[in-house]
Design an enzyme around this catalytic site. Structure first.
Site, PDB file in Angstrom:
ATOM      1  N   GLY A 221      32.149  23.161 -19.142  1.00 33.64           N
ATOM      2  CA  GLY A 221      31.740  23.466 -20.504  1.00 33.64           C
ATOM      3  C   GLY A 221      30.751  22.455 -21.040  1.00 33.64           C
ATOM      4  CB  SER A 222      29.806  21.658 -24.490  1.00 35.44           C
ATOM      5  OG  SER A 222      31.022  21.252 -25.120  1.00 35.44           O
ATOM      6  N   GLY A 225      32.737  18.872 -25.775  1.00 32.09           N
ATOM      7  CA  GLY A 225      34.114  19.286 -25.544  1.00 32.09           C
ATOM      8  C   GLY A 225      34.720  18.619 -24.327  1.00 32.09           C
ATOM      9  N   GLY A 226      33.938  18.534 -23.257  1.00 33.41           N
ATOM     10  CA  GLY A 226      34.440  17.931 -22.033  1.00 33.41           C
ATOM     11  C   GLY A 226      34.716  16.451 -22.189  1.00 33.41           C
ATOM     12  CD  GLU A 245      29.543  22.700 -13.906  1.00 30.95           C
ATOM     13  OE1 GLU A 245      28.622  23.415 -14.350  1.00 30.95           O
ATOM     14  OE2 GLU A 245      30.318  23.068 -13.010  1.00 30.95           O
ATOM     15  CB  CYS A 282      26.159  25.180 -15.107  1.00 31.70           C
ATOM     16  SG  CYS A 282      26.747  25.817 -13.532  1.00 31.70           S
TER      17      CYS A 282
END
Length: 509
Positions: A221-222, A225-226, A245, A282
């Site tokens: 994800g982002s 957030g990650g 990731e 991605c």
């Protein structure tokens, strides 16, 4: 206070389709995780879990029509793309079943005592065991391959670890359907359905990473957030591995010789890669270094022509659409940034692909132009025109870690002439996969694949695609001077399971 409902939403219209579930409370997350932990022993038999993975693939294929229809309604990715992604997901499940059957992932090593060594070697036997319950955070852009039945789940189950999946809010109905398929497949082999848990909601995701029975996590994800989850995993009383990731610019370097040799092909190929899936991959190339001069001009002309012919598309949700429109506008406002094809809103619910160009000189020093070195999720790429090899190298040296780095070289450079051999050495520190004369979109599921890279591309050195992804969910343990009767079958001299191993220094297959 009533739990918040979870709705399936159509990104083509922004309208709610149906209520799918409710967001999980802390107590419900606790129950799901504890049930998964209690079921972990059911995955101990390798033959049982490989059969489970194959049955899961078969049942997903049997449910294909309904799954693809639901996925398209929630993501607008289209039946063709989604059918291919489901096929990839089933292939991946079977590939991990093969890995489980082979047994090499256990990394069995046996050393008999050697009193002549300095210091003396006792009887030592080493292999790998599963960590325990794995938290899986689904990705938005791959509703099959990086979601409930995706690579994190498949590799964790293959390792012998139950999973609890935090569903992505962009495809909650699909997540429920896929989880039911996996649970049915588990039940066919006498495995408790709790080995595949599913929860919805932001707070549920936070509770999940903090739960004491969760032993590792996988995330796609982002960066924002990650990183928050990564920090939470590290801040626990007992920190756990977090394989995240988070984001990638995926730079491309076009040499002057390559631009002179095949500019049109490079431009059209780049257009296809950066607009694939409406730019929601991605590994989308987000920064392209192109030489100044006639060859570079032709690359940009070919790229612009191909992108101009690309129809407007729907992003996965309206939040992403708003972020894309705002992001490209902010970048386009920078001085000396041109738009051969203007990216932005294509309609009330769509976006148009575009190209931004900038002199590479603007990217050689820290400042406002650093915005162009950040990922912009959607169908846009930044073309930086460099005036010298040194200038291009300076820009590359300023980039953060990436999943991929690509170089387009001429035939002579590919044969080892000129700077050809140096280019790969320059790009290797930047990324986990270096691509030559191809494009990074399309991540093959293969034993040699590596889908990871230096931070912030990923938070560890592991891969989330390919056979070695299983290593994330295992830990080594060695037994010293243990009597044969007490040893697990994997570590006994007679090798009753027929495993590949290294026995007294000799590799046995």
């Amino acid at each position: 206070m009533a739990a918040a409902p979870v709705w399936s939403v159509d990104p083509r219209t922004g309208k709610q389709r149906e209520q799918v579930a409710v967001e999980a409370t802390a107590q419900e997350v606790d129950a799901v995780v504890r049930a998964a932990h209690a079921a972990r022993g059911s995955l101990a038999d390798r033959a049982v879990r490989s059969a489970f993975l194959r049955t899961a693939a078969e049942q997903l294929e049997a449910a294909k029509d309904g799954l693809v229809e639901t996925a398209d309604a929630e993501t607008a990715l289209g039946p063709v793309r989604l059918t291919g992604e489901l096929a990839r997901t089933c292939y991946q499940l079977r590939a991990f079943a093969d890995i489980v059957d082979e047994g090499a992932f256990l990394d069995v090593i046996i050393n008999h005592p050697d009193d002549t060594a300095t210091p003396p070697v006792p009887d030592l036997r080493r292999y790998k065991v599963p960590l325990g319950v794995v938290a899986v955070y689904s990705a938005s852009n791959f509703p099959f391959a990086f979601s409930v039945a995706g690579g994190d789940t498949a590799s964790a189950l293959a390792a012998g670890c139950p999973v609890v999946v935090k569903a992505h809010p962009d495809h909650p109905a699909l997540s429920e359907l896929v989880a039911k398929v996996l649970r049915r497949a588990a039940a066919e082999h006498g495995i408790p359905e709790a080995v595949v848990g599913l929860v919805h909601g932001f707070e549920a995701g936070v509770e999940l990473i903090r739960h004491p029975r969760v032993t590792a996590a996988g995330f796609t994800g982002s960066i924002r957030g990650g990183r928050a989850l990564f920090d939470a995993a590290a801040a626990r009383p007992v920190p756990i591995p977090f394989h995240g990731e988070l984001g990638s610019l995926n730079p491309v370097l076009v040499t002057e010789a390559a631009a002179a040799e095949r500019a049109e092909a490079i431009g059209s190929g780049l257009a296809g890669s950066m607009t694939l899936g409406v730019g929601q991959f991605c590994v989308k190339p987000g920064l392209v270094l192109v030489p100044s001069g006639a060859g570079g001009d032709q690359v940009v002309k070919s790229l612009a022509a191909a992108v101009s012919d690309t129809e407007a598309g729907v992003l996965l949700d309206h939040r992403m659409r708003d972020n894309f429109v705002a992001g490209v506008q902010e970048r386009a406002r920078l001085a000396d940034v041109d738009s051969p094809v203007t990216p932005g809103a294509g309609g009330e619910h769509t976006v148009s692909a575009g190209v931004l160009t900038v002199p590479a000189e603007k990217l050689t020093e820290e400042g406002a132009y650093d915005l162009l070195l950040e990922e912009c999720f959607g169908p846009v790429t930044v073309v930086a025109r460099y005036s010298s090899e040194e200038e291009a190298a300076t820009v590359l040296s300023r980039l953060p870690g990436n999943l991929t780095a690509t170089v387009q070289v001429s035939a002579e450079e590919a044969a080892g002439e000129g700077r050809g051999p140096e280019l790969l050495a320059e790009l290797t520190p930047l990324a986990g996969r270096v691509v030559v004369n191809a494009w990074p979109t399309g991540v093959a599921v293969a034993p040699a694949q590596h889908h990871g890279g230096p931070y912030p591309a990923t938070t560890s050195t592991s891969t989330s695609v390919g056979g070695t992804a299983i290593e994330r969910w295992l830990r080594p343990v060695a037994y010293q001077n243990a009597p044969t009767a007490l040893l697990p079958a994997e570590l006994r001299d007679e090798n009753p399971l027929g495993l590949p191993r290294r026995f007294n220094g000799v590799l046995e297959r």
